[in-house]
Design a protein around this motif. Structure first.
Motif, short mmCIF file in Angstrom:
data_model
loop_
_atom_site.label_atom_id
_atom_site.label_comp_id
_atom_site.label_asym_id
_atom_site.label_seq_id
_atom_site.Cartn_x
_atom_site.Cartn_y
_atom_site.Cartn_z
N GLU A 11 0.85 -1.19 0.00
CA GLU A 11 0.00 0.00 0.00
C GLU A 11 0.88 1.24 0.00
OE1 GLU A 11 -3.98 1.63 2.32
OE2 GLU A 11 -2.52 0.46 3.44
N ILE A 12 0.52 2.23 -0.81
CA ILE A 12 1.28 3.47 -0.89
C ILE A 12 0.83 4.40 0.22
CG2 ILE A 12 1.93 5.39 -2.38
CD1 ILE A 12 1.10 3.66 -4.76
N LEU A 13 1.79 4.84 1.03
CA LEU A 13 1.46 5.63 2.21
C LEU A 13 2.33 6.88 2.30
CD1 LEU A 13 1.30 2.74 4.86
CD2 LEU A 13 -0.64 3.78 3.66
N VAL A 14 1.87 7.81 3.12
CA VAL A 14 2.64 9.00 3.45
C VAL A 14 2.45 9.26 4.94
CG1 VAL A 14 0.72 10.53 2.85
CG2 VAL A 14 3.03 11.45 2.94
N SER A 15 3.46 9.79 5.61
CA SER A 15 3.37 9.99 7.06
C SER A 15 2.90 11.41 7.39
CB SER A 15 4.73 9.74 7.72
OG SER A 15 5.59 10.83 7.55
N PHE A 48 -6.36 5.76 7.44
CA PHE A 48 -5.35 6.24 8.39
C PHE A 48 -4.93 5.11 9.32
CE2 PHE A 48 -7.89 9.91 7.20
CZ PHE A 48 -6.93 10.89 6.96
N HIS A 49 -3.61 4.92 9.47
CA HIS A 49 -3.07 3.89 10.36
C HIS A 49 -2.17 4.58 11.40
CE1 HIS A 49 -4.43 1.28 7.15
NE2 HIS A 49 -3.63 1.91 6.30
N PRO A 62 3.99 9.76 18.44
CA PRO A 62 2.85 9.26 17.67
C PRO A 62 2.74 9.95 16.32
CG PRO A 62 2.12 10.73 19.42
CD PRO A 62 3.58 10.49 19.65
N CYS A 63 2.28 9.21 15.33
CA CYS A 63 2.04 9.80 14.02
C CYS A 63 0.99 8.95 13.31
CB CYS A 63 3.33 9.86 13.19
SG CYS A 63 3.89 8.27 12.56
N TYR A 64 0.58 9.38 12.13
CA TYR A 64 -0.36 8.61 11.31
C TYR A 64 0.28 8.36 9.94
CZ TYR A 64 -4.40 9.04 14.41
OH TYR A 64 -5.26 8.93 15.47
N PHE A 65 -0.01 7.18 9.39
CA PHE A 65 0.35 6.86 8.01
C PHE A 65 -0.95 6.77 7.23
CE2 PHE A 65 3.67 4.87 10.68
CZ PHE A 65 4.74 5.65 10.27
N MET A 66 -1.02 7.44 6.09
CA MET A 66 -2.29 7.49 5.36
C MET A 66 -2.07 7.15 3.89
SD MET A 66 -2.50 11.62 5.59
CE MET A 66 -1.48 11.53 7.07
N ASN A 67 -3.11 6.59 3.28
CA ASN A 67 -3.05 6.29 1.84
C ASN A 67 -3.53 7.51 1.05
OD1 ASN A 67 -5.84 6.31 2.11
ND2 ASN A 67 -6.06 4.10 1.99
N ARG A 68 -3.69 7.33 -0.25
CA ARG A 68 -4.07 8.45 -1.11
C ARG A 68 -5.38 9.09 -0.64
NH1 ARG A 68 -3.91 10.18 -6.74
NH2 ARG A 68 -2.50 8.51 -7.34
N ASP A 69 -6.38 8.25 -0.31
CA ASP A 69 -7.68 8.80 0.11
C ASP A 69 -7.54 9.60 1.41
OD1 ASP A 69 -8.88 7.65 -2.06
OD2 ASP A 69 -9.58 5.87 -0.99
N PHE A 71 -4.82 11.11 2.54
CA PHE A 71 -4.10 12.35 2.23
C PHE A 71 -5.03 13.37 1.59
CE2 PHE A 71 -2.11 14.84 -1.15
CZ PHE A 71 -1.26 15.64 -0.38
N THR A 72 -5.85 12.91 0.62
CA THR A 72 -6.76 13.81 -0.07
C THR A 72 -7.74 14.44 0.91
OG1 THR A 72 -6.62 12.45 -2.07
CG2 THR A 72 -8.48 13.98 -1.92
N LEU A 73 -8.28 13.61 1.83
CA LEU A 73 -9.24 14.11 2.82
C LEU A 73 -8.59 15.15 3.73
CD1 LEU A 73 -12.19 13.57 3.66
CD2 LEU A 73 -11.33 11.94 5.32
N LEU A 74 -7.37 14.86 4.17
CA LEU A 74 -6.67 15.78 5.07
C LEU A 74 -6.28 17.08 4.35
CD1 LEU A 74 -5.22 16.41 7.77
CD2 LEU A 74 -3.22 15.23 6.82
N ALA A 75 -5.74 16.94 3.14
CA ALA A 75 -5.19 18.10 2.44
C ALA A 75 -6.27 19.04 1.90
CB ALA A 75 -4.30 17.63 1.28
N MET A 76 -7.55 18.60 1.94
CA MET A 76 -8.63 19.49 1.50
C MET A 76 -8.61 20.81 2.26
SD MET A 76 -11.99 17.07 1.09
CE MET A 76 -12.14 15.84 -0.20
N GLY A 77 -8.23 20.75 3.52
CA GLY A 77 -8.26 21.96 4.33
C GLY A 77 -7.03 22.83 4.24
#
Length: 248
Positions: A11-15, A48-49, A62-69, A71-77
């Protein structure tokens, strides 16, 4: 470009930490933004993981790793020219990594695809069976309450809640019901809002004793709907009693 994203379990993720750095935001603010949407996103856990990352001192944070969806949801703001530039960079990084994954994935034969599908189906059935088994006692309880037309006293509700794994007594339950707005202050009668929601009913009886004038009594009882609501609210939560918010 691909240093912006990474692959984990195919799975492609970003932190969240990298997002905070690249978008010039405080990491704790990014964590706050992620956690603020959790209650409103039914499939939050798919996007989100929760994990850990090292700070500049080598300490785990602590941090979160997220996939494309995710990231898109978070970056909307995120707004502004700089934010737009980074959104485009991340979108391109996701697209490029997805192409690399597809080109690196070996083509499976029909038999291999069938075997893979069967393994996945068995895995899904096993997870669902486990979830149903874990939920069975509470589901059966809820069904039995809904099927029953009878209402119960608050002290009987406290006993039911305790039987379902949440340690509470009648006095403590009354105190919580008052503080959360279900029961009127300095009273045992429900608030109008709780009545409108169908959580309680008032049973009125007339008592006659000898020559004394008849006396009317009012008793607060918890409806079947109320029993399901309060047991699910208390027994299906990992929060402490006073962290729980009312419905209204």
């Amino acid at each position: 470009m691909n240093e912006l994203v990474f692959i984990q379990n195919n799975e492609i993720l970003v932190s969240s930490k990298d997002i905070a750095n690249n978008f010039s935001k405080r990491h704790d603010h990014v964590l706050r933004d992620i956690e603020s949407i959790e209650k409103d996103v039914p499939n939050f856990g798919e996007m989100f993981h929760k994990g850990e990352s090292k700070d500049s001192y080598g300490r785990s944070q602590p941090c979160y790793f997220m996939n494309r969806d995710g990231f898109t949801l978070l970056a909307m703001g995120f707004t502004g020219k700089q934010a737009l530039d980074w959104k485009i960079k991340y979108i391109n990084a996701f697209n490029q990594m997805e192409k690399q994954l597809k080109s690196a994935t070996p083509q499976l034969t029909g038999e291999e695809l069938m075997a893979k599908a069967l393994i996945e189906a068995n895995s899904v059935l096993a997870r669902q069976s486990k979830q149903l088994e874990e939920q069975k006692p509470k589901v059966l309880f809820a069904d039995s309450v809904i099927a029953s037309k009878g209402s119960i006293l608050v002290r009987e509700l406290a006993k039911l809640i305790k039987q379902n794994g949440y340690d509470i007594g009648e006095k403590k339950l009354y105190r919580w019901l008052r503080e959360k707005g279900y029961i009127c202050k300095n009273s045992t009668e429900p608030t109008q809002m709780a009545m409108n929601l169908g959580l309680f009913e008032i049973v009125v009886r007339t008592i006659e004793r000898g020559d004394a004038p008849p006396r009317a009594t009012r008793t607060t009882k918890v409806t079947g709907k109320g029993q399901v609501y309060f047991i699910n609210k208390l027994c299906n939560s990992n929060c402490s009693l006073y962290d729980l918010e009312p419905l209204f």
